[in-house]
Design a protein around this motif. Sequence first.
Motif, PDB file in Angstrom:
ATOM      1  N   UNK A 158      -8.319   0.152  -2.942  1.00 52.88           N
ATOM      2  CA  UNK A 158      -9.543  -0.490  -3.414  1.00 52.88           C
ATOM      3  C   UNK A 158     -10.425   0.427  -4.236  1.00 52.88           C
ATOM      4  N   UNK A 159      -9.919   1.569  -4.651  1.00 52.07           N
ATOM      5  CA  UNK A 159     -10.710   2.496  -5.460  1.00 52.07           C
ATOM      6  C   UNK A 159      -9.856   3.082  -6.577  1.00 52.07           C
ATOM      7  N   UNK A 160     -10.460   3.219  -7.739  1.00 51.93           N
ATOM      8  CA  UNK A 160      -9.758   3.837  -8.863  1.00 51.93           C
ATOM      9  C   UNK A 160     -10.779   4.474  -9.787  1.00 51.93           C
ATOM     10  N   UNK A 161     -10.275   5.322 -10.630  1.00 48.35           N
ATOM     11  CA  UNK A 161     -11.137   6.033 -11.573  1.00 48.35           C
ATOM     12  C   UNK A 161     -10.586   5.832 -12.984  1.00 48.35           C
TER      13      UNK A 161
ATOM     14  N   UNK B 133     -15.256   7.086 -14.845  1.00 53.52           N
ATOM     15  CA  UNK B 133     -16.026   6.060 -14.139  1.00 53.52           C
ATOM     16  C   UNK B 133     -15.247   5.662 -12.900  1.00 53.52           C
ATOM     17  N   UNK B 134     -15.903   5.716 -11.744  1.00 52.25           N
ATOM     18  CA  UNK B 134     -15.250   5.339 -10.487  1.00 52.25           C
ATOM     19  C   UNK B 134     -15.647   3.913 -10.112  1.00 52.25           C
TER      20      UNK B 134
ATOM     21  N   UNK C 253      -3.867  -9.357  -1.713  1.00 47.69           N
ATOM     22  CA  UNK C 253      -5.136  -8.695  -2.029  1.00 47.69           C
ATOM     23  C   UNK C 253      -5.188  -8.177  -3.466  1.00 47.69           C
ATOM     24  N   UNK C 254      -6.376  -8.188  -4.039  1.00 45.12           N
ATOM     25  CA  UNK C 254      -6.602  -7.565  -5.346  1.00 45.12           C
ATOM     26  C   UNK C 254      -6.709  -6.061  -5.115  1.00 45.12           C
ATOM     27  N   UNK C 255      -5.856  -5.296  -5.767  1.00 47.65           N
ATOM     28  CA  UNK C 255      -5.805  -3.853  -5.546  1.00 47.65           C
ATOM     29  C   UNK C 255      -6.021  -3.080  -6.836  1.00 47.65           C
ATOM     30  N   UNK C 256      -6.232  -1.790  -6.680  1.00 50.72           N
ATOM     31  CA  UNK C 256      -6.375  -0.911  -7.838  1.00 50.72           C
ATOM     32  C   UNK C 256      -5.110  -0.912  -8.679  1.00 50.72           C
ATOM     33  N   UNK C 257      -3.962  -1.111  -8.035  1.00 50.93           N
ATOM     34  CA  UNK C 257      -2.698  -1.163  -8.785  1.00 50.93           C
ATOM     35  C   UNK C 257      -2.657  -2.377  -9.712  1.00 50.93           C
TER      36      UNK C 257
END
Length: 509
Positions: free
Chosen positions: A143-146, A91-92, A105-109
Amino acid sequence: MQLNRRNLLKIATVSGAVMALGGRFAQAQEAQALRIGLSTYPAHLRPWVNVGYSGHLVSSLINRNLINCDENGQLVGELAESWENDTPTTWRFTLRAASFHDGSPVTAQDVEWTLQQIQADGSGTYMYDALRPITGVEIIDDRSFRLTTDGPLATVPALMTYPFLSILKAGSTDAEDQGIGAGPYRIAYAEKGVAIELEPNEHYFKPGLPALSGVTVTPYVDESARVAALTAGDVDLIDYVPWSAMQAIDGDSALALHKVDAGAFMYLSFNGTGVFADPRVRQAVAFGLRRDEFVQSIFFGFGAEMKGLPRVSGTPYHHDDQANFWGYDPERAKALLKEAGHEGGLQVNLLSTSQYTMHRDTAVLVQAQLAEIGITVNLTMPDWATRVNLGNQGAGDFAVQGIGLDNLDPDAVATLVDPSQAPTYLRSRNFKVEGLSDLLAKGRAEMDQAQRVETYRQVDQTVLEATSFCGICYRATGFATNAKVQDLKMLPNQVSPFSSVLFDQLKLA
């Protein structure tokens, strides 16, 4: 300002004044500050641990999930701007431009770190079992993760709405228990058992929100005192409106009652270390209850009997035969006890709490009704925090429970009905139901709705026959406000107790 030792020292200088004000800590503040009368002070502010609805209300004001529900029960993005099932096992997600309380900032990390904390061995988090099918987080960019799963997993978006799945800044829990969230407010001051002062998060990602200058949360453990505080104008909003007061509040032109009739529900969980290892004894309890008496005597008619699992009427997952499985049948209950070797009766210990009348009175009525079929029930009813601790330790032969569902996906019942999951005070423990975990896994993996409907029908039948969960009754979920409070909306059906996720929209006239 974050809650830390220095701020606690500041609080100590004003704690006497707070006590003297009798819970009216915010009266001297601006008129646009909301005053909430809360049913109990949260046991703690540690993230990702279910400490009940009061704890969730505070958490929902200072934190945000990736996804939430709206008032129509539809999934809507919060920190997540979009999501898609791009392969059977991935799911992306794309994050919106959002910031934590400190402006970072809120990040994928941060998402990856949050999920790692929850999934860590021994974490004790509420989502530990539910997130086990998620096997990895692939960072695409900030800003993107899977998310990678161990098989097809239809429930991923619903999982992200779980009430205690707040995304926190990576590493922030090292400095303070509650960490750094991205919700509409942040903690300015707090004194355990007295009050929590919240101030607006100027970095909140929703334009124009929050509209309030602040929020003061003051515990009113006594139900009558909580209602009296609202009526007297000492607070603007209360949770856990007592059912005995709903009619009067609804008829008061200066107040507003916000309720959902088929909201949360009361049920029993079982400890398999004793006599309840035998499903026949669990079934005897289920058939020995006159559920209409609970609705009328405890909830003043604001509820409904619960003779099956919590399924929303009118959806494909509701089946009339299963919804009425546990009818009152004392002769069948006695026959089951005899078959299990307890013809002469038995004694059991029931864990509940004296703090909430619905829990206390449910326990007393269970005690009285089961005595009629030969089960002597001894009651243990401490304050709520002690009751939660005892429950987590496995105390009692069975326990009174009250909760809603975490989300409206049919798999949401898994956290309540499958005793093979990690021990928690909210569900049965120390026995297994043959085939149940496999059926639940099958339902989670199924993308076709017709097949999901059939699978969850099998799930429900397995649970009903094994009685790993014993429904008692639905109860109306209610918040009450004075006329100044505007834009209060509620989530539907069994997720209505978690409606505070919508409180970032609240305004004062």
